[in-house]
Write an enzyme that holds these catalytic residues in place. Structure first.
Site, PDB file in Angstrom:
ATOM      1  N   HIS A  87      -4.858   1.710   7.241  1.00 49.40           N
ATOM      2  CA  HIS A  87      -3.504   2.268   7.371  1.00 49.40           C
ATOM      3  C   HIS A  87      -3.287   3.393   6.355  1.00 49.40           C
ATOM      4  O   HIS A  87      -2.776   4.462   6.693  1.00 49.40           O
ATOM      5  CB  HIS A  87      -2.485   1.134   7.161  1.00 49.40           C
ATOM      6  CG  HIS A  87      -1.043   1.536   7.146  1.00 49.40           C
ATOM      7  ND1 HIS A  87      -0.124   1.074   8.053  1.00 49.40           N
ATOM      8  CD2 HIS A  87      -0.348   2.357   6.313  1.00 49.40           C
ATOM      9  CE1 HIS A  87       1.066   1.603   7.786  1.00 49.40           C
ATOM     10  NE2 HIS A  87       0.957   2.374   6.719  1.00 49.40           N
ATOM     11  N   GLU A  88      -3.720   3.164   5.107  1.00 49.90           N
ATOM     12  CA  GLU A  88      -3.486   4.170   4.055  1.00 49.90           C
ATOM     13  C   GLU A  88      -4.378   5.393   4.252  1.00 49.90           C
ATOM     14  O   GLU A  88      -3.941   6.530   4.033  1.00 49.90           O
ATOM     15  CB  GLU A  88      -3.697   3.566   2.663  1.00 49.90           C
ATOM     16  CG  GLU A  88      -2.800   2.377   2.316  1.00 49.90           C
ATOM     17  CD  GLU A  88      -1.322   2.582   2.595  1.00 49.90           C
ATOM     18  OE1 GLU A  88      -0.854   3.733   2.546  1.00 49.90           O
ATOM     19  OE2 GLU A  88      -0.634   1.600   2.899  1.00 49.90           O
ATOM     20  N   GLY A 123       0.827  -1.197   0.000  1.00 53.87           N
ATOM     21  CA  GLY A 123       0.000   0.000   0.000  1.00 53.87           C
ATOM     22  C   GLY A 123       0.863   1.248   0.000  1.00 53.87           C
ATOM     23  O   GLY A 123       1.999   1.214   0.474  1.00 53.87           O
TER      24      GLY A 123
END
Ligand code: NI
Length: 172
Positions: A136-137, A46
């Site tokens: 997370h991204e 990612g």
């Protein structure tokens, strides 16, 4: 397509709030293409736009296994619209923190809405690694890093290592 330089922590760029894109046009598609190439080259699963110095709400993800067919996902203005109460823990890493990993607890399943490569609104239900990765991204777009979600002790340990790494790179 081109491989872009990835910002390494600590860096103020990684703490900034990113702005939504108006639409996924050719300019944003080029950014998405470059980000995917950068992510695959790293390699990683990612990448968020601020990690390549672009303060826009754009992320790319590919959680397919290495020997499998690539499954690139490009998302603009991604948002979590539902999250499970059940939590899951993953040993997370980040391309802005080379060789650093920490266990992070997040909702196990999420539903996310985003604008895709063809400028269409999409919704996706995710679990497992994909769920972790999307969260997370999206955090990156709000200037939040995975180390902000772990104990101060572990965070300080990682930050000390990162500062050391940056120092040794600057002297090389
Ligand atoms: Ni990251």
């Amino acid at each position: 397509m081109s491989v872009l330089p990835i910002i390494i922590a600590p860096d103020p760029m990684l703490k900034k709030l990113c702005v939504p894109v108006d639409a996924v046009n050719d300019e944003i598609r080029t950014l998405m293409d470059d980000m995917l190439e950068t992510m695959y080259a790293a390699p990683g699963v990612g990448l968020a736009a601020p990690q390549v110095s672009i303060l826009k709400r754009v992320i790319v993800i590919d959680t397919s296994r290495r020997e499998a067919e690539p499954e690139p996902m490009q998302m603009a203005n991604p948002e979590i619209i539902e999250a499970s109460e059940e939590l899951a823990t993953y040993d997370e890493g980040c391309l802005s923190f080379p060789d650093q990993y920490a266990e992070v607890e997040r909702p196990a399943r999420v539903r996310a809405r985003y604008i895709d490569y063809d400028n269409q609104v999409q919704e996706i239900e995710a679990e497992g690694l994909l769920s972790t990765c999307i969260q997370h991204e999206i955090d990156h777009l709000d200037g939040k890093l995975f180390i902000d979600r772990i104990s101060a002790l572990k965070r300080n340990m990682i930050m000390r290592k990162m500062k050391k790494l940056k120092k040794s790179k600057a002297m090389a």
